[in-house]
Design a protein around this motif. Structure first.
Motif, PDB file in Angstrom:
ATOM      1  N   MET A  62      48.451  41.763  78.011  1.00  0.00           N
ATOM      2  CA  MET A  62      48.063  40.442  78.869  1.00  0.00           C
ATOM      3  C   MET A  62      47.065  40.709  79.771  1.00  0.00           C
ATOM      4  SD  MET A  62      50.329  38.413  77.288  1.00  0.00           S
ATOM      5  CE  MET A  62      50.388  37.122  78.547  1.00  0.00           C
ATOM      6  N   ILE A  63      47.176  41.874  80.532  1.00  0.00           N
ATOM      7  CA  ILE A  63      46.060  42.072  81.734  1.00  0.00           C
ATOM      8  C   ILE A  63      44.898  41.983  81.073  1.00  0.00           C
ATOM      9  CG2 ILE A  63      45.317  43.436  83.425  1.00  0.00           C
ATOM     10  CD1 ILE A  63      48.349  44.110  83.925  1.00  0.00           C
ATOM     11  N   LEU A  64      44.400  42.784  79.999  1.00  0.00           N
ATOM     12  CA  LEU A  64      43.406  42.498  79.369  1.00  0.00           C
ATOM     13  C   LEU A  64      42.902  41.573  78.893  1.00  0.00           C
ATOM     14  CD1 LEU A  64      40.800  44.226  78.691  1.00  0.00           C
ATOM     15  CD2 LEU A  64      41.867  45.428  76.630  1.00  0.00           C
ATOM     16  N   GLY A  65      43.726  40.993  77.986  1.00  0.00           N
ATOM     17  CA  GLY A  65      43.601  39.614  77.608  1.00  0.00           C
ATOM     18  C   GLY A  65      42.858  38.720  78.413  1.00  0.00           C
ATOM     19  N   LEU A  66      43.797  38.685  79.570  1.00  0.00           N
ATOM     20  CA  LEU A  66      43.144  37.806  80.621  1.00  0.00           C
ATOM     21  C   LEU A  66      41.847  37.999  81.326  1.00  0.00           C
ATOM     22  CD1 LEU A  66      43.802  35.454  82.687  1.00  0.00           C
ATOM     23  CD2 LEU A  66      44.970  37.116  84.005  1.00  0.00           C
ATOM     24  N   ALA A  67      41.346  39.323  81.229  1.00  0.00           N
ATOM     25  CA  ALA A  67      40.255  39.841  81.826  1.00  0.00           C
ATOM     26  C   ALA A  67      39.060  39.578  80.797  1.00  0.00           C
ATOM     27  CB  ALA A  67      40.196  41.204  82.134  1.00  0.00           C
ATOM     28  N   ILE A  68      39.521  39.710  79.570  1.00  0.00           N
ATOM     29  CA  ILE A  68      38.572  39.280  78.495  1.00  0.00           C
ATOM     30  C   ILE A  68      38.359  37.641  78.390  1.00  0.00           C
ATOM     31  CG2 ILE A  68      38.186  38.946  76.066  1.00  0.00           C
ATOM     32  CD1 ILE A  68      39.789  41.822  75.692  1.00  0.00           C
ATOM     33  N   ALA A  69      39.358  36.853  78.606  1.00  0.00           N
ATOM     34  CA  ALA A  69      39.416  35.473  78.624  1.00  0.00           C
ATOM     35  C   ALA A  69      38.334  35.047  79.656  1.00  0.00           C
ATOM     36  CB  ALA A  69      40.524  34.766  78.637  1.00  0.00           C
ATOM     37  N   ARG A  70      38.634  35.708  80.826  1.00  0.00           N
ATOM     38  CA  ARG A  70      37.815  35.207  82.206  1.00  0.00           C
ATOM     39  C   ARG A  70      36.262  35.496  81.882  1.00  0.00           C
ATOM     40  NH1 ARG A  70      41.853  37.181  87.114  1.00  0.00           N
ATOM     41  NH2 ARG A  70      43.127  35.474  86.806  1.00  0.00           N
ATOM     42  N   MET A  71      36.030  36.768  81.342  1.00  0.00           N
ATOM     43  CA  MET A  71      34.865  37.145  81.132  1.00  0.00           C
ATOM     44  C   MET A  71      33.946  36.128  80.063  1.00  0.00           C
ATOM     45  SD  MET A  71      33.299  40.711  79.929  1.00  0.00           S
ATOM     46  CE  MET A  71      31.491  41.089  79.800  1.00  0.00           C
ATOM     47  N   LEU A  72      34.794  35.606  79.073  1.00  0.00           N
ATOM     48  CA  LEU A  72      34.159  34.697  77.883  1.00  0.00           C
ATOM     49  C   LEU A  72      34.256  33.277  78.660  1.00  0.00           C
ATOM     50  CD1 LEU A  72      35.706  36.517  74.960  1.00  0.00           C
ATOM     51  CD2 LEU A  72      33.467  36.895  75.710  1.00  0.00           C
ATOM     52  N   GLY A  73      35.002  33.066  79.761  1.00  0.00           N
ATOM     53  CA  GLY A  73      34.815  31.805  80.310  1.00  0.00           C
ATOM     54  C   GLY A  73      35.773  30.857  79.348  1.00  0.00           C
TER      55      GLY A  73
END
Length: 86
Positions: A62-73
């Motif tokens: 979940m933490i990495l998924g959130l970071a990826i989503a933020r990076m991808l906007g």
């Protein structure tokens, strides 16, 4: 959503459609012109880890998924939605 683990990929089934989270990450990353190496450096990961996530052999927590989503906007929900033809 019904989560079904199919080794080596995680698919999410919704209304009879199969969605690949890794493919959605790859499509969004490429649309933004970001390389796997750039994404990995930004997230403090290896390029190999990004490649494995995109292939579906590794599933982000979940933490990495959130970071990826933020990076991808986008949101994490966007990453599990059907890939849309544009």
């Amino acid at each position: 959503y019904l989560y079904i683990r199919i080794l080596p990929q995680l698919y999410i089934r919704r209304k009879g459609k199969k969605m690949n989270i890794g493919m959605n990450i790859k499509n969004r990353r490429e649309k933004l012109g970001i390389t796997q190496k750039q994404m990995a450096e930004n997230l403090s990961l290896t390029q190999s880890m990004i490649a494995q996530v995109e292939r579906g052999t590794k599933i982000p927590n979940m933490i990495l998924g959130l970071a990826i989503a933020r990076m991808l906007g986008c949101t994490m929900e966007d990453l599990v939605e059907d890939a849309k033809d544009e």
